[in-house]
Design a protein around this motif. Structure first.
Motif, short mmCIF file in Angstrom:
data_model
loop_
_atom_site.label_atom_id
_atom_site.label_comp_id
_atom_site.label_asym_id
_atom_site.label_seq_id
_atom_site.Cartn_x
_atom_site.Cartn_y
_atom_site.Cartn_z
N ILE A 1 0.78 -1.32 -0.07
CA ILE A 1 0.08 -0.07 -0.08
C ILE A 1 0.74 1.27 -0.09
N SER A 2 0.79 1.87 -1.11
CA SER A 2 1.96 3.14 -1.24
C SER A 2 1.22 4.35 -0.38
N GLU A 3 2.16 5.39 -0.19
CA GLU A 3 1.81 6.57 0.36
C GLU A 3 0.66 7.15 -0.42
N ASN A 4 0.86 7.15 -1.78
CA ASN A 4 -0.42 7.91 -2.59
C ASN A 4 -1.58 7.29 -2.55
N GLU A 5 -1.79 5.74 -2.48
CA GLU A 5 -2.89 5.09 -2.41
C GLU A 5 -3.55 5.28 -0.90
N TYR A 6 -2.76 5.19 0.27
CA TYR A 6 -3.25 5.35 1.20
C TYR A 6 -3.84 6.95 1.44
N ASN A 7 -3.25 7.76 0.93
CA ASN A 7 -3.75 9.30 0.79
C ASN A 7 -5.20 9.38 0.08
N ILE A 8 -5.41 8.42 -0.81
CA ILE A 8 -6.43 8.36 -1.59
C ILE A 8 -7.77 7.69 -0.86
N LEU A 9 -7.37 6.73 -0.14
CA LEU A 9 -8.37 5.81 0.67
C LEU A 9 -8.62 6.49 2.12
N GLU A 10 -7.69 7.40 2.52
CA GLU A 10 -7.81 7.70 3.95
C GLU A 10 -9.07 8.48 4.22
N PRO A 11 -9.40 9.26 3.52
CA PRO A 11 -11.00 10.01 3.87
C PRO A 11 -12.06 9.12 3.85
N TYR A 12 -11.86 8.09 3.22
CA TYR A 12 -13.04 7.19 3.13
C TYR A 12 -13.19 5.86 4.14
N ILE A 13 -11.98 5.80 5.06
CA ILE A 13 -12.01 4.68 5.99
C ILE A 13 -12.57 5.15 7.17
N ARG A 14 -13.67 4.25 7.60
CA ARG A 14 -14.16 4.11 8.79
C ARG A 14 -14.05 3.05 9.61
N ILE A 15 -13.45 3.10 10.98
CA ILE A 15 -13.17 2.07 11.78
C ILE A 15 -14.03 2.28 13.17
N LYS A 16 -14.84 0.89 13.22
CA LYS A 16 -15.80 1.16 14.48
C LYS A 16 -15.11 1.28 15.90
N THR A 17 -15.44 2.00 16.88
CA THR A 17 -14.63 2.23 17.81
C THR A 17 -14.88 1.09 18.88
N GLU A 18 -14.06 0.52 19.46
CA GLU A 18 -14.11 -0.61 20.44
C GLU A 18 -13.11 -0.55 21.55
N LYS A 19 -13.34 -1.26 22.63
CA LYS A 19 -12.45 -1.46 23.78
C LYS A 19 -11.17 -1.98 23.07
N ARG A 20 -10.09 -1.79 23.46
CA ARG A 20 -8.99 -2.52 23.07
C ARG A 20 -8.30 -3.28 24.30
N PHE A 21 -8.12 -4.27 24.07
CA PHE A 21 -7.28 -5.22 25.01
C PHE A 21 -6.11 -4.61 25.67
N ASP A 22 -6.03 -4.08 26.85
CA ASP A 22 -4.94 -3.57 27.32
C ASP A 22 -3.92 -4.66 27.99
N LYS A 23 -2.67 -4.77 27.21
CA LYS A 23 -1.89 -5.95 27.32
C LYS A 23 -1.19 -5.61 28.87
N LYS A 24 -1.01 -4.34 29.37
CA LYS A 24 -0.16 -3.94 30.51
C LYS A 24 -0.88 -4.55 31.92
N LYS A 25 -1.99 -4.12 31.94
CA LYS A 25 -2.78 -4.19 33.02
C LYS A 25 -2.81 -5.94 33.55
N PRO A 26 -3.26 -6.68 32.74
CA PRO A 26 -3.13 -8.24 33.12
C PRO A 26 -1.66 -8.53 33.49
N ASN A 27 -0.74 -8.09 32.87
CA ASN A 27 0.51 -8.50 33.38
C ASN A 27 1.12 -7.86 34.62
#
Length: 281
Positions: free
Chosen positions: A35-61
């Motif tokens: 994925i080139s920088e140019n291709e990413y710049n074209i796609l970036e405005p259209y990318i949508r990522i659903k917000t979700e809770k991420r697993f925190d690796k530090k706390k369990p350790n």
């Protein structure tokens, strides 16, 4: 496909997902090879990522470090049951076992900190209980002294040479040689990480005893090579090869390898990888 990505890019994305990869933010798409920088710049405005809770690796350790029940142990080939008695979770235990299966060994206490998932708190809680036998320590010194005198040039090595490297048996030696043949030779040590099945643990175990002579790389004449010639190289898929040939037919011979960057579908990272394999005459 509807977005305009080619089959190779799509396959890389799907392989990434199959292995558990996930896109947490837009910029993660840039990490995908191809994925080139140019291709990413074209796609970036259209990318949508659903917000979700991420697993925190530090706390369990942190919690793990506080609940450990250590006793004196030799971390080399310790059984899964004993690791569980100490209180390590199965995920970390499996990482230890993978390390051992790759030829890894704990020669000193500090080696235990190299295991992914072993935080400073976990190591501190276990450090005083780790017992490394004297013969293992002597073996480590002997191994290190022996290897100081052993350096292998990867482009001239054969199977009998490669199997002398730590973690490399005939199976991996064969893969290294096969990929070397496809490339036309290695120009940098890091390319060994591209060998199918090569992991960082195995790589780190031998890489300090490897040299690369880039002068032995077989070059492709970019001003004469056909599409058929070009696609034989693992870095060049069909559409890249086609673009290179079309550019040459339209603009005449390449006068500089810097011109490769002007070719459609060729981005900076790819150009840097291709230049060592190209010649103008």
């Amino acid at each position: 496909q509807a977005l305009g990505l080619n089959e190779k890019q799509i396959k890389i994305i799907k392989n990434y997902e199959t292995k558990g990869g996930k896109f947490y933010k837009k910029e993660d798409l840039k990490k995908i090879y191809g994925i080139s920088e140019n291709e990413y710049n074209i796609l970036e405005p259209y990318i949508r990522i659903k917000t979700e809770k991420r697993f925190d690796k530090k706390k369990p350790n942190i919690a793990i470090a506080e609940t450990l029940k250590p006793f004196e142990f030799n971390p080399n080939n310790l059984s899964i049951e004993k690791w569980r008695e100490i209180g390590l979770p199965d995920k970390i235990i499996q990482t230890i076992k993978n390390y051992e299966q790759s030829g890894g060994k704990f020669y000193k206490k500090e080696d235990f900190k190299k295991i992914y998932g072993i935080t400073e708190k976990i190591y501190t809680a276990l450090q005083s209980y780790i017992i490394i036998p004297e013969d293992t320590i002597r073996m480590a010194k002997f191994y290190a002294d022996t290897l100081k005198q052993f350096v292998l040039e990867i482009n001239s090595a054969d199977t009998s040479d490669l199997v002398k490297l730590k973690g490399i048996g005939r199976y991996y030696a064969g893969r290294i040689l096969k990929y070397r043949e496809l490339l036309g030779g290695y120009y940098a040590k890091e390319q060994l990480l591209e060998v199918y099945g090569m992991d960082s643990t195995r790589y780190n175990g031998f890489i300090n005893f490897v040299l690369v002579n880039p002068d032995s790389v077989i070059k492709i004449n970019i001003n004469k090579a056909s599409i058929k010639d070009l696609i034989k190289h693992p870095y060049i898929e069909f559409y890249i090869a086609k673009s290179l040939v079309i550019y040459r037919e339209k603009n005449g011979k390449f006068n500089s390898l810097d011109e490769i960057l002007d070719v459609d579908l060729v981005y900076k990272e790819l150009q840097s990888k291709l230049v060592p394999y190209f010649t103008l005459e």
